[in-house]
Design a protein around this motif. Structure first.
Motif, short mmCIF file in Angstrom:
data_model
loop_
_atom_site.label_atom_id
_atom_site.label_comp_id
_atom_site.label_asym_id
_atom_site.label_seq_id
_atom_site.Cartn_x
_atom_site.Cartn_y
_atom_site.Cartn_z
N MET A 1 3.46 98.81 39.70
CA MET A 1 3.92 97.90 38.65
C MET A 1 3.01 96.69 38.46
SD MET A 1 8.00 97.97 39.44
CE MET A 1 8.35 97.11 37.93
N GLY A 2 1.78 96.78 38.99
CA GLY A 2 0.87 95.67 38.79
C GLY A 2 1.19 94.48 39.64
N GLY A 3 2.00 94.64 40.65
CA GLY A 3 2.29 93.54 41.57
C GLY A 3 3.49 92.71 41.20
N VAL A 4 4.27 93.05 40.10
CA VAL A 4 5.45 92.27 39.69
C VAL A 4 6.62 93.22 39.48
CG1 VAL A 4 4.11 90.43 38.65
CG2 VAL A 4 4.71 92.39 37.27
N LEU A 5 7.84 92.65 39.61
CA LEU A 5 9.04 93.46 39.43
C LEU A 5 9.65 93.29 38.05
CD1 LEU A 5 10.69 92.88 42.90
CD2 LEU A 5 9.41 94.87 42.15
N GLU A 6 9.30 92.23 37.31
CA GLU A 6 9.82 91.99 35.97
C GLU A 6 8.69 91.42 35.10
OE1 GLU A 6 12.92 89.19 36.17
OE2 GLU A 6 11.74 87.61 37.12
N VAL A 7 8.88 91.60 33.80
CA VAL A 7 7.88 91.14 32.85
C VAL A 7 8.11 89.67 32.57
CG1 VAL A 7 6.93 91.44 30.54
CG2 VAL A 7 7.76 93.43 31.83
N LYS A 8 7.05 88.87 32.70
CA LYS A 8 7.14 87.45 32.43
C LYS A 8 6.82 87.17 30.97
CE LYS A 8 5.78 86.14 37.11
NZ LYS A 8 4.81 85.38 37.95
N LYS A 9 7.17 85.96 30.55
CA LYS A 9 6.92 85.57 29.18
C LYS A 9 5.43 85.47 28.88
CE LYS A 9 8.57 82.28 25.75
NZ LYS A 9 9.35 81.04 25.52
N GLU A 10 4.65 85.11 29.90
CA GLU A 10 3.21 84.98 29.70
C GLU A 10 2.55 86.31 29.42
OE1 GLU A 10 4.90 83.71 32.08
OE2 GLU A 10 4.61 81.54 32.16
N ASP A 11 3.28 87.43 29.77
CA ASP A 11 2.68 88.76 29.58
C ASP A 11 2.83 89.28 28.18
OD1 ASP A 11 1.99 88.65 32.23
OD2 ASP A 11 3.80 89.69 32.91
N ILE A 12 3.51 88.53 27.28
CA ILE A 12 3.72 89.01 25.91
C ILE A 12 2.38 89.19 25.21
CG2 ILE A 12 4.71 88.37 23.67
CD1 ILE A 12 6.98 87.06 25.16
N LEU A 13 1.47 88.26 25.44
CA LEU A 13 0.18 88.36 24.76
C LEU A 13 -0.60 89.57 25.21
CD1 LEU A 13 -0.87 84.60 24.89
CD2 LEU A 13 0.10 85.84 22.97
N ARG A 14 -0.36 90.02 26.42
CA ARG A 14 -1.09 91.19 26.92
C ARG A 14 -0.29 92.49 26.74
NH1 ARG A 14 -2.06 87.25 30.84
NH2 ARG A 14 -0.38 88.06 32.15
N MET A 15 0.97 92.36 26.23
CA MET A 15 1.84 93.54 26.09
C MET A 15 1.38 94.38 24.90
SD MET A 15 5.97 93.63 25.68
CE MET A 15 6.17 92.58 27.08
N VAL A 16 1.36 95.70 25.06
CA VAL A 16 0.94 96.65 24.02
C VAL A 16 2.00 97.75 23.94
CG1 VAL A 16 -0.81 98.28 23.26
CG2 VAL A 16 -1.49 96.16 24.40
N ILE A 17 2.53 98.09 22.70
CA ILE A 17 3.49 99.17 22.51
C ILE A 17 2.72 100.47 22.36
CG2 ILE A 17 5.27 100.09 20.96
CD1 ILE A 17 5.97 97.18 20.30
N LEU B 1 6.80 92.40 17.87
CA LEU B 1 5.93 91.93 18.97
C LEU B 1 4.89 90.95 18.47
CD1 LEU B 1 5.09 92.13 21.96
CD2 LEU B 1 3.65 94.09 21.35
N ASN B 2 4.34 91.23 17.29
CA ASN B 2 3.34 90.31 16.74
C ASN B 2 3.95 88.96 16.42
OD1 ASN B 2 1.29 92.19 16.94
ND2 ASN B 2 1.63 93.01 14.87
N GLU B 3 5.22 89.00 15.87
CA GLU B 3 5.87 87.73 15.60
C GLU B 3 6.10 86.94 16.89
OE1 GLU B 3 9.36 88.75 13.53
OE2 GLU B 3 8.34 89.22 11.61
#
Length: 1635
Positions: A1094-1110, A1141-1143
């Motif tokens: 999981m990339g070293g984390v158990l939950e998605v943080k808000k800072e990861d939105i910019l790196r999130m891809v659908i 996601l873009n919004e």
């Protein structure tokens, strides 16, 4: 006691045998002197040698107390004076030629006399001593008393001479000064008075010296106090202040080298710089004589500085270091240099004989030349000296002649001698002709110097000892060509070689003495050389020339103490040695049985020697006398059995380091003694000797000569044959004139550089034999080595090809492991040495760095640092401060306590004086306490700021303890004020440093905050993927100076040296860290699994939105036409999610940007606020520095006042001391005047008595002869008045012309001689033949007696009259001195009064510091000067009140002036309006005239007359357009025609180009031809007349065309100008219009 002991010893020796000096050989090391016209003398060792120039006969005078010091001669009295060199030396005066001691002078000199000089007139002798007295003494040598003396501490004098014309003057010169001493006499009292001559500078110019004691040209300074002399500024109060000069005021003066007197009592002085000075005898002023150059100076003949000078008529004779004697012809202040004489070497001394017929010239080596003046001048060498001193000497068999050299020995078996050199050569000389010895053979033994040469007693062998420890054995017979038999190796530094060769023994015993360094022992080696060694030398020596031990047995002995000399007795069973450390002579018995190894010898007999210093022993030829010499200079001859001394003689002295060598002849009748350093060779003979002693040595010498007679005849015959052969063959041999009465230089040959020593030749021959013997074996070994090298090389190649694990190191292939180990050890030693040196250098640098750090960093209580702003270029520095010492704090506490006590006392005194009521006092006291409780930090000083002189109160510093600047009069108050001011500076700096530290901490906090915010900003930049840099402020080195003391690893450029244990430690640490890392990696499996899943984390943080891809659906890879409905729905959902996601991304990005901007703004605001704070701190720093400078300025003013006070005190103390000295001098001069007056009165009374007695004798004459007739009385009275005429001895005219000084003033001896001549003439007058006729003989006898009494009385009166005049002159001089001293005292009193006035004025006129604002200082004409002598310091309130009154009156005056100004302003305005109207009227008239004269054209008329002017204009425009169209069409046709024409012209141009090219080629050929023709014409030198005419015509035509063109252009310009003038005239033609 020592002298008494020596006398006892001399008495005991005199009972038995004694020695005396036969002759002495030596060369002068000091100046040579004339004793009379034909004899010269010079000191040499313990002797004074007298040499008759005419007969060359020498006479010797021995100094019984050691070496002779300085020598002087007196020609009129024919006496010689010399001093000895010992503790408390004496001066001896001997008559010549009798050489009897006349007197002995004993003074108080402790060490040595350096100069002696006789006066020509009188019995006066001047002596000068160096350390420690530096005393000049004047002796009466006849009476043996010191007349007067003076001391000159620290002055070394190199020449001292009396004035030949006046014994009252004495000149002393040193390399830095020239002093003329005047001897003043009053009856029996003598005084010395010095006058220093002012010498010019090196360039020959003089500089003006200022008076150091009473300077007159010092500038006056009204602001900074009186200007004092340099000695007062230096703080000198003693006698050194009288001669003190600063370093900048010291100039290099000329350095006198030699001087001489003239008949006019002037002095000529030669200087080291080449100048010649003339010193006036009247005022002692120096004049630099100018050198006249008639011809250019010759190369190498420049006279740099005269070494010696001698006066002659018309100039001086001088010599330098170039070997020439120059004649200086002096006229007025100029001189001319001429060559007088050339000498072989540098001249050291010049001296004329008493008659000036001869000139003595002495060279630096000691040679003496005599130049005789006359019609045919002669130049003769009287004494030829060698360069150096006697090194060695020996007797030529049988002993009636001797030979001298460096290291030499004379053969007993032949008339030959051997001489050793420093180069290792031994030269053999034929000495059958003593005056002309000849070299007959040369042996090159080794390259080491020859130190010892010794023949055995029978002359069989010559033993040569070298410095390397080799003893070469040479056949002593010339018939064997001095064959080298071999060498023996012994210990180095051979001290002595001794031999025993008796007639009855067929062998030669050789004993060698050498030291054992570091052990305190001596080694003795006894060798036995068989007599048949020359016949079997080949078998006795090995191939390298070393004598075999089995054939030449050697015994080794050791002595437990050091010996300086040792000899072997003739019985060969006993050794005599001279102990080195103790004064003993010991004998040692040799063991009878043979021994192996080293044998220790014990003293058998010990006798104390009264000789001190290292000594030498030698045996007489018959072996029964033991001769001892030592450093003390005594020679002792002892009995070999009892070691008792039976003869003793002192021929040298310890000052010359004693005796170096002694030689005794074969018959014992002659003994040669050579000094070590005094350059003296003494021949001793027996004055008295016992009969048995003489018989024994004579018998032995006869036996030895008888046994050697045949051998000597044979060898001498061979020498004659060898010498004749060498003469016949024309061999080049050197002949040295070696006479028995002179010394010789060392025999030197030009040896061939390729010549090989004998020992090396033998070694090379042995090596060649060994090479030849083992050549086959060497070839096999070389072949084997080559094969081995090849095998090793192959193995090394194979080693390079194998794997690393099997590869060997290169050093493992080394075959010579010992050599490799040695090289490795050497390299390790070298590395260790270099490392040690580097470590020591680093240690020194670290120590220096530690000292600098301790002084400049650790010792500072407040370290110096700076603060910089974030955005503006402001830098604020703190005040570096050291901790105050305990002494400073103690002084401060003491001053503060003293000030508090003074304030309290002042307050109490004020309360008592004011006498106020108790209630008022209580109220006032309560009010003061309340004020103190309200504000304790505020200053409590009655002084305003402008009188305080600084702004220290702005920093809340107490200044109540400071004294007013107007009250600082005493020294203690100024010192206390300085201490308090330093405390104020410390407090101001401390106050600012506290604020600086707070700001520094604030900046640390700000930087920490910025770091925290930058962390977030950096995260935002990474999330937004921006290419922006983050501003991160850091402390610079100036803000953290402690970084400079720490060396970072990045600053080290070189590789660090790591030792073995450091390497091992590093490897262990690396291994341990690796193990820990492996353990940590093995136990963290859970984190590794989380990172993989999981990339070293158990939950998605808000800072990861910019790196999130659908992720896209899989069907989107297919074409859109193939999608199903379900897939279309999924695609719509995918698009919706992407949009959402873009919004979200946009919202989050905007929030991040806003947050980053907020953080940046916060950083900017905080840093700007800090910069503003630091800016205010910078202003405060400037103000604090201003306060510190103000306080330091006050301190400097106070320090300057203290310094000036000390200078004034020093000046006052010096003047008081100077006054005390002058008063003492005044008392001395007064006492001298009193004593001189008393002596004069007594002397005058005696003189008056003598005159009265003389008159009584004259008056009582007739009474005594009243019994005889009166006519006889008259005759007798005439005879009574008659005096004999003394005929002066006429000096020959030629002598008178040579002697420049002429007849010198009479001396005591001359006066006695004159009186004796007078008495002799009186005897002639008393003759009975002169008796008148008829007179009784008894009466005649009585008359003669009376007349003689009268004559004697007259002579005594004349002497007394001269003495009376001399005493009167002496009294007059003393009176002048007393008046001069009195004038000096008055001058000192005047100077003291002026100084005290200046001191009082300085103490009252204080320098104060005032704070003033702009406008508070009023000066006339704005002259900003420093001279405020007419300024007055008053209160500010008075000026302000006066200014307010002035301001009120000024305002009233301004108001009235304003009213007057308004009235004048109205008048000016009305006048201006009137002028304005007049000018407008003129303008209107001018406009009307312009309208009338306006030009009206046809176009203007048409425009005004035509109603349809626009239609007309349109028609004209249409016509113009048609015209333009036609013109355009025509233009196009013309263009076409031009193009055709251009094409045609182009074709023509090409043709022309071709033609031009052809013509250019032809032209080039024609030009070549023309140039050739021109060259031909130029070569021929003529031109054709037609060409000249054509050229002239062509030039005329061109000139005509040019002038025609110019005239045409000028005509055109003139026509144009005429048309323009006509046009302008018509244009301005006046129009007559009716107005």
């Amino acid at each position: 006691m020592a002298q008494g002991r020596e006398r006892d010893e001399a008495h005991n020796v005199a009972i038995g045998s004694s020695l005396s000096v036969r002759w002495v050989q030596g060369f002068p090391k000091q100046n040579v002197h004339f004793v009379n016209d034909s004899t010269i003398c010079y000191p040499c060792g313990n002797f004074v040698i007298f040499l008759n120039i005419e007969t060359k006969k020498k006479t010797v005078l021995q100094c019984m107390n050691g070496i002779v010091g300085i020598v002087a001669t007196n020609v009129p009295y024919e006496v010689v004076a010399f001093s000895d060199r010992r503790l408390r030396p004496l001066i001896y005066i001997y008559n010549f030629p009798g050489l009897t001691r006349r007197t002995k002078l004993k003074g108080n000199v402790l060490l040595d006399y350096t100069l002696l000089s006789f006066s020509y007139c009188g019995t006066y002798l001047a002596s000068y001593s160096s350390l420690p007295e530096f005393e000049l003494a004047l002796w009466n040598w006849e009476l043996g008393v010191i007349l007067c003396k003076k001391s000159q501490p620290g002055t070394d004098v190199n020449q001292m001479t009396f004035n030949p014309m006046n014994w009252h003057q004495l000149c002393l010169s040193s390399p830095s000064a020239l002093t003329v001493w005047t001897i003043e006499r009053s009856n029996q009292e003598h005084y010395l008075k010095a006058k220093s001559v002012k010498l010019p500078m090196e360039d020959g110019s003089f500089f003006n010296e200022t008076d150091v004691i009473f300077p007159q040209s010092l500038p006056k300074d009204p602001i900074y106090g009186p200007v004092l002399p340099v000695s007062a500024i230096a703080g000198l109060v003693g006698e050194e202040a009288e001669t003190f000069r600063p370093k900048d005021d010291l100039y290099t003066l000329l350095h006198p080298t030699m001087h001489c007197w003239t008949p006019t009592s002037d002095l000529y002085v030669g200087c080291e710089e080449g100048h010649l000075l003339m010193i006036s005898g009247e005022n002692f002023k120096a004049t630099v004589l100018n050198k006249m150059e008639d011809e250019p100076p010759r190369v190498g003949r420049n006279l740099i500085s005269p070494v010696t000078m001698a006066y002659q008529k018309g100039g001086v004779l001088a010599s330098g270091i170039d070997g020439f004697v120059y004649s200086f012809l002096i006229k007025d202040t100029n001189y001319k240099v001429e060559d007088f004489l050339e000498v072989e070497g540098p001249v050291e001394h010049l001296m004329f004989s008493p008659s000036y017929r001869m000139l003595l010239i002495q060279t630096d080596k000691g040679s003496i030349y005599i130049y005789t003046f006359g019609e045919e001048p002669t130049f003769e060498k009287v004494l030829e000296a060698c360069d150096g001193k006697f090194q060695a000497t020996d007797f030529i068999t049988p002993g009636n002649e001797y030979f001298m050299g460096t290291v030499l020995a004379c053969s007993p078996s032949s008339l030959s001698a051997a001489v050793g050199t420093q180069g290792g050569f031994v030269h053999f000389l034929d000495v059958r002709d003593v005056e002309s010895p000849q070299a007959i053979h040369k042996a090159f033994l080794s390259k080491s110097p020859v130190q010892h040469l010794l023949y055995d007693q029978r002359g069989i062998y010559l033993l040569v000892g070298t410095s390397e420890g080799y003893i070469f054995v040479i056949n002593a017979k010339p018939s064997s060509l001095f064959q080298i038999l071999g060498f023996i190796e012994v210990g180095k530094d051979i001290l002595q070689i001794s031999t025993v060769s008796l007639l009855e023994i067929d062998m030669v015993k050789v004993m060698v003495l050498s030291p054992l360094p570091g052990t305190g022992r001596s080694r003795l080696e006894i060798l036995t050389l068989p007599k048949r060694l020359p016949q079997v030398s080949a078998s006795f020596a090995d191939q390298r020339g070393r004598l075999r031990d089995e054939f030449v047995p050697k015994s080794v002995y050791e002595i437990e103490h050091t010996l300086s000399s040792a000899v072997l007795s003739f019985r060969s069973n006993q050794i005599y040695g001279f102990c080195n450390q103790v004064p003993y002579i010991c004998s040692y018995l040799l063991p009878e049985k043979d021994h192996s190894g080293i044998c220790i010898l014990k003293p058998y007999q010990k006798v104390q020697s009264k000789q001190y210093g290292p000594g030498m022993l030698s045996l007489s030829p018959h072996g029964l006398w033991l001769i001892t010499i030592a450093k003390c200079g005594f020679l002792c001859i002892r009995d070999i059995q009892t070691l008792e001394t039976f003869a003793r003689c002192r021929s040298h002295s310890p000052q010359g380091h004693g005796i170096q060598l002694v030689r005794i002849s074969m018959d014992g009748q002659n003994i040669l003694v050579n000094g070590r350093d005094d350059g003296t060779l003494v021949n001793l003979r027996w004055r008295r000797v016992g009969g048995n002693l003489t018989n024994e040595i004579l018998e032995h010498s006869q036996q030895l000569l008888t046994s050697l007679r045949n051998t000597m005849d044979e060898e001498n015959d061979y020498l004659s044959i060898t010498r004749r052969d060498s003469l016949d063959s024309g061999s080049e041999a050197e002949h040295a004139n070696m006479k028995s009465s002179s010394s010789q230089e060392e025999l030197v040959h030009v040896d061939n550089m390729e010549e090989i020593p004998w020992i090396e030749q033998k070694s090379q021959e042995a090596i060649k034999k060994e090479v030849k013997l083992f050549s086959n074996k060497r070839t096999e070994i070389k072949r084997g080595i080559k094969a081995l090298v090849k095998t090793v090389l192959d193995m090394m190649k194979e080693n390079k090809a194998v794997d690393n694990i099997a590869k060997l190191e290169p050093q493992e292939f080394g075959l010579d492991l010992e050599e490799l180990e040695r090289l490795h050890d050497e390299s390790e030693e070298e590395v260790a040495k270099i490392r040690k040196d580097v470590e020591m250098q680093n240690l020194a640098k670290r120590y220096l760095a530690e000292l600098i750090k301790e002084e400049c960093w650790n010792s500072m209580a407040v370290k110096g640092r700076a603060l910089k702003c974030f955005h503006i270029p402001y830098v604020v520095e703190n005040f570096p401060m050291k901790e105050r010492t305990d002494e400073e704090l103690k002084e401060l506490k003491k001053v503060v306590q003293q000030k508090n006590i003074e304030a309290e006392c002042l307050r109490l005194q004020k309360e008592i004086v004011e006498a106020q009521s108790g209630i008022t006092l209580v109220k006032k006291h309560n009010e003061e306490e309340d004020e103190e409780e309200e504000d304790k930090t505020v200053k409590d000083s009655n002084l305003p700021n402008y009188l305080l002189g600084s702004l220290s109160t702005d920093f809340r510093v107490h200044t109540s303890l400071l004294s007013s600047q107007l009250e600082l009069h005493s020294r203690e108050e100024k010192i206390n004020q300085i201490i308090l001011l330093k405390d104020i500076i410390y407090k101001v700096k401390t106050a600012f440093n506290n604020e600086f530290d707070a700001a520094y901490k604030q900046k640390e906090i700000e930087i920490a905050r910025i770091k925290e915010r930058n962390v977030r900003i950096h995260e935002i930049i990474l999330d937004l993927d921006l290419q922006e840099s983050v501003w991160q402020p850091e402390f610079e080195d100036c803000e953290k100076p402690e970084r400079t003391l720490v060396v970072e690893n990045a600053e080290i450029r070189t590789l660090k040296h790591v030792t073995a244990w450091q390497k091992a430690k590093t490897e262990l640490l690396v291994t341990h860290e690796m193990e820990q890392w492996l353990v940590s990696q093995g136990s963290n499996l859970r984190r590794q699994a989380l990172m993989d899943m999981m990339g070293g984390v158990l939950e998605v943080k808000k800072e990861d939105i910019l790196r999130m891809v659908i992720p896209q659906p899989a069907f989107m890879a297919k074409p859109e036409t193939l999608w199903s409905e379900e897939e279309r729905k999924k695609f719509k959902e995918y698009e919706k999610k992407v949009k959402e996601l873009n919004e979200e991304r946009d919202k989050y990005r905007k929030s991040l940007e806003a947050e980053m901007k907020k953080l940046q703004n916060a950083i900017q605001e905080s840093t700007q606020s800090f910069d503003e704070h630091l800016k205010r701190l910078f202003e405060k720093r400037v103000k604090a520095e201003m306060v510190v400078n103000q306080e330091e300025l006050k301190i400097n003013n106070l320090v300057f006042s203290l310094l000036l006070d000390e200078e004034i005190s020093s000046r006052e103390a010096f003047l008081n001391n100077y006054l005390t000295r002058k008063q003492e001098e005044k008392s001395q001069t007064a006492e001298a005047i009193r004593k001189a007056r008393e002596d004069l009165d007594v002397y005058k009374e005696h003189y008056d008595n003598l005159v009265a007695e003389d008159k009584v004798l004259d008056r009582s004459f007739k009474k005594e002869f009243s019994e005889i007739p009166s006519y006889q009385v008259d005759i007798l009275y005439k005879l009574f008045k008659r005096r004999p005429r003394i005929h002066k001895q006429k000096v020959h005219s030629d002598t008178n012309s040579l002697v420049p000084f002429g007849e010198r003033p009479g001396s005591g001896k001359l006066n006695k001689d004159a009186f004796a001549q007078l008495m002799k003439a009186m005897d002639d007058l008393d003759n009975i033949n002169n008796m008148p006729e008829g007179l009784d003989p008894s009466v005649w006898d009585h008359f003669c007696m009376t007349r003689r009494t009268k004559v004697e009385n007259e002579q005594e009166v004349k002497q007394k009259a001269a003495g009376l005049m001399e005493m009167a002159a002496f009294l007059r001089r003393r009176t002048d001195d007393d008046e001069k001293v009195q004038h000096e005292i008055e001058k000192v009193f005047h100077e003291l009064i002026l100084l005290q006035e200046d001191k009082v004025k300085f103490q009252l006129n204080l320098t104060i510091q005032i704070l003033l604002k702009q406008g508070q200082v009023e000066l006339e004409n704005f002259q900003l000067l420093l001279d405020y002598s007419d300024a007055v310091l008053i209160n500010r309130n008075i000026i302000e009140d006066l200014n307010s009154v002035i301001r009120t009156q000024g305002q009233k005056k301004v108001a009235s002036m304003m009213e007057s100004k308004e009235v004048h302003k109205g008048i000016f305005q009305i006048e201006w309006e009137h002028k304005k109207m007049e000018m407008e009227m003129e303008d209107l008239n001018q406009k009307a005239w312009d309208i009338q004269m306006l030009f009206f054209s046809r176009d203007h008329q048409k425009y005004l007359n035509e109603p349809n002017y626009d239609t007309l204009i349109a028609v004209q425009i249409g016509i113009m357009e048609q015209t333009i169209a036609v013109i355009d069409k025509t233009h196009k046709k013309n263009v076409e025609n031009c193009k055709k024409l251009l094409k045609k012209l182009g074709r023509c141009s090409n043709q022309k180009d071709i033609a031009n090219y052809t013509l250019s080629c032809n032209l080039r050929e024609e030009l070549v031809a023309v140039s050739e023709r021109k060259d031909i014409c130029n070569a021929m030198g003529s031109k054709l007349t037609c060409e000249k005419i054509a050229k002239e015509r062509y030039e005329n035509m061109m000139q005509y065309q040019k002038l025609t063109k110019i005239s045409r252009e000028q005509a055109e310009q003139i026509s144009i100008l005429q048309a323009e003038v006509e046009r302008l005239r018509m244009k301005t033609f006046p129009a007559l219009v009716q107005m």
